[in-house]
Design a protein around this motif. Structure first.
Motif, PDB file in Angstrom:
ATOM      1  N   GLU A 183      70.144 -15.662 -90.053  1.00 60.88           N
ATOM      2  CA  GLU A 183      70.313 -14.663 -91.124  1.00 60.88           C
ATOM      3  C   GLU A 183      69.796 -15.233 -92.442  1.00 60.88           C
ATOM      4  OE1 GLU A 183      74.302 -13.117 -91.593  1.00 60.88           O
ATOM      5  OE2 GLU A 183      73.822 -12.377 -93.598  1.00 60.88           O
ATOM      6  N   LYS A 185      68.654 -15.571 -96.384  1.00 54.82           N
ATOM      7  CA  LYS A 185      69.100 -15.088 -97.698  1.00 54.82           C
ATOM      8  C   LYS A 185      68.404 -15.960 -98.738  1.00 54.82           C
ATOM      9  CE  LYS A 185      73.291 -13.913-100.302  1.00 54.82           C
ATOM     10  NZ  LYS A 185      74.753 -14.046-100.429  1.00 54.82           N
ATOM     11  N   GLU A 219      69.418  -8.829 -93.193  1.00 54.40           N
ATOM     12  CA  GLU A 219      70.432  -8.099 -93.973  1.00 54.40           C
ATOM     13  C   GLU A 219      69.756  -7.321 -95.094  1.00 54.40           C
ATOM     14  OE1 GLU A 219      74.262  -9.794 -94.897  1.00 54.40           O
ATOM     15  OE2 GLU A 219      74.078  -9.168 -96.991  1.00 54.40           O
ATOM     16  N   HIS A 222      69.997  -8.958 -98.553  1.00 58.86           N
ATOM     17  CA  HIS A 222      69.307 -10.238 -98.743  1.00 58.86           C
ATOM     18  C   HIS A 222      67.819 -10.046 -99.024  1.00 58.86           C
ATOM     19  CE1 HIS A 222      72.688 -12.426 -96.308  1.00 58.86           C
ATOM     20  NE2 HIS A 222      73.119 -11.806 -97.386  1.00 58.86           N
ATOM     21  N   ASN A 249      74.174  -3.050 -95.392  1.00 57.76           N
ATOM     22  CA  ASN A 249      74.970  -2.919 -96.621  1.00 57.76           C
ATOM     23  C   ASN A 249      74.023  -2.353 -97.666  1.00 57.76           C
ATOM     24  OD1 ASN A 249      73.357  -5.142 -97.179  1.00 57.76           O
ATOM     25  ND2 ASN A 249      75.038  -6.613 -97.232  1.00 57.76           N
ATOM     26  N   ASP A 257      74.789 -10.875-105.574  1.00 57.44           N
ATOM     27  CA  ASP A 257      75.013 -10.367-104.217  1.00 57.44           C
ATOM     28  C   ASP A 257      76.158  -9.347-104.228  1.00 57.44           C
ATOM     29  OD1 ASP A 257      75.429 -10.050-101.546  1.00 57.44           O
ATOM     30  OD2 ASP A 257      76.133 -12.095-101.186  1.00 57.44           O
ATOM     31  N   ASP A 259      76.915  -6.644-101.786  1.00 56.43           N
ATOM     32  CA  ASP A 259      77.586  -6.225-100.534  1.00 56.43           C
ATOM     33  C   ASP A 259      78.164  -4.816-100.617  1.00 56.43           C
ATOM     34  OD1 ASP A 259      77.058  -8.504 -99.057  1.00 56.43           O
ATOM     35  OD2 ASP A 259      78.930  -9.495 -99.633  1.00 56.43           O
ATOM     36  N   ASP A 289      77.956  -5.500 -93.060  1.00 56.72           N
ATOM     37  CA  ASP A 289      78.371  -6.717 -93.756  1.00 56.72           C
ATOM     38  C   ASP A 289      78.507  -6.383 -95.238  1.00 56.72           C
ATOM     39  OD1 ASP A 289      79.102  -9.228 -94.345  1.00 56.72           O
ATOM     40  OD2 ASP A 289      77.110 -10.110 -94.207  1.00 56.72           O
TER      41      ASP A 289
HETATM   42 MN    MN Z   1      75.114 -11.055 -97.466  1.00 59.84          MN
END
Ligand code: MN
Ligand code: GCO
Ligand code: MN
Length: 389
Positions: A183, A185, A219, A222, A249, A257, A259, A289
């Motif tokens: 994942e 970011k 994500e 991200h 998200n 960040d 979310d 998420d």
């Molecule tokens: Mn995240």
């Protein structure tokens, strides 16, 4: 019609214990909500209609739990799963909260921290598999630096590779049916995080001992934080056979960040992402998420969770409408029209094909003069999303 927005198991909606369990702490403020036990979270998620629940090792079992405590917690958690029918499709390791990981886990400069991170991850993999997980996520939140004077980024990638290779071999050795999903970011909590984007992770995976076992968990927030187009990232992962999981998200570009609830910021982007996942037949988890605003109480957390799934289902319905809309499809047919005139030049290289193409006269002015009607198509998309079609 409203029934179409009721989440069901087949929709594969999942949440992390850490998402509905988020207590609303931020860098400036203390928690605003009471902690939710794993068993309570399972019941909450079952109530709102989720299919599965995911966790970090320490969302379920505290980092300092005794073996007897671990056993009791896992037993109670599994009993809640059995009682509700919820499944655990994904698990992961917390390699970021404990101060031991302040300089990273697999990429920390201290070899003891790196070894401890491997040990912790093997235990966490055992725990995830015990609860039924088939996907194991690696989010390297602390794998980065604030100053590049402190760490050689090429060395860090080598350390990360060594760790993933070790853990792939561990999983094979145990005979676990588990795939890894990286994942990416770009930053937060570290100043800069290694393997910052989906593209960077795809390049890294190709260098592993068992690349087939390792894919992506893109994500929305991200890629957006990096100023990138998340649909392009997801599509590239899909096309490479690497879309093992997805974190849904929302996020305003240029902010910390956030979310945010899925689909709550960029509706068109969320629509095109849902349409892509549904059109290609992505069969994995739709994992949210995200977490509720810090203003919310327990009821607001339920609203948040329901909202993520509801928006997904509305956008899924809109995608079907888009695919069935005669005007939109006629326009798309025009846009993608191919009269076959270029067929002799298409396909793999041959010397004859190259020679013929080099000799072919093109009407460059005509190619440039043609209007493509993309404005009309985009407005039809907006009309559809705004509910006037
Ligand atoms: Mn995240
Ligand atoms: C974040 C990440 C995490 C990970 C989670 C699972 O920005 O904090 O998205 O929520 O997804 O740790 O690996
Ligand atoms: Mn995530």
């Amino acid at each position: 019609m409203a029934d179409a927005y009721v989440p069901r198991a087949e929709h594969r909606f999942t949440f992390g214990l850490w998402t509905v369990g988020n207590v609303g702490r931020d860098p400036f403020g203390e928690p605003v909500r009471a902690p939710l036990s794993p068993v309570a979270a399972v019941h909450l998620l079952a109530d709102v209609g989720a299919w599965g629940v995911n966790f970090h090792d320490n969302d379920l079992v505290p980092i300092d739990a005794s073996p007897a405590e671990r056993e009791r917690i896992v037993r109670e958690f599994r009993a809640a799963l059995a009682a509700t029918g919820l499944v655990v499709p994904m698990a992961t390791t917390n390699l970021f909260s404990d101060p031991a990981f302040k300089d990273g886990a697999f990429t920390a400069n201290d070899p003891r921290v790196r070894a401890y991170a491997l040990q912790k991850t093997m235990h966490a993999i055992d725990l995830g598999v015990e609860c039924g997980a088939t996907t194991y996520v690696f989010w390297g939140g602390r794998e980065g630096s604030e100053s590049d004077a402190t760490k050689n980024p090429a060395e860090a990638i080598k350390r990360f590779r060594e760790a993933i290779n070790f853990l792939c071999a561990y999983v094979r050795d145990q005979g676990y049916a588990l795939r890894f999903a990286l994942e990416p970011k770009p930053n937060e909590p570290r100043g800069d995080i290694f393997l910052a984007t989906v593209g960077a992770a795809l390049g890294f995976i190709a260098t592993l001992d068992h690349p087939g076992m390792v894919g992506l968990n893109p994500e929305v927030a991200h890629e957006t934080m990096a100023g990138l187009n998340v649909l392009h990232a997801v599509a590239q992962a899909w096309e490479a056979g690497k879309l093992f999981h997805i974190d849904l998200n929302d996020q305003v570009p240029g902010r910390y960040d956030q979310d945010l609830r899925f689909g709550s910021v960029n509706i068109k982007q969320a629509f095109l992402l849902v349409k892509f996942l549904e059109d290609v037949g992505y069969a994995g988890s739709r994992h949210f998420d995200a977490h509720a605003f810090r203003t919310e109480d327990a009821a607001g957390v339920r609203e948040f969770a329901r909202g993520c799934m509801r928006t997904y289902l509305i956008l899924k319905e809109r995608a079907a409408q888009f695919n069935a809309d005669a005007d939109i499809q006629a326009l798309l047919a025009e846009i993608h029209a191919d009269d076959g005139a270029m067929a002799p030049f298409q396909g793999a290289y041959t010397a004859a094909r190259a020679a013929a193409l080099k000799a072919h006269p093109f009407d460059r002015a005509a190619l440039g003069a043609r209007g493509l009607a993309y404005e009309r198509l985009d407005q039809l998309t907006i009309d559809l999303l705004l509910g006037v079609r």
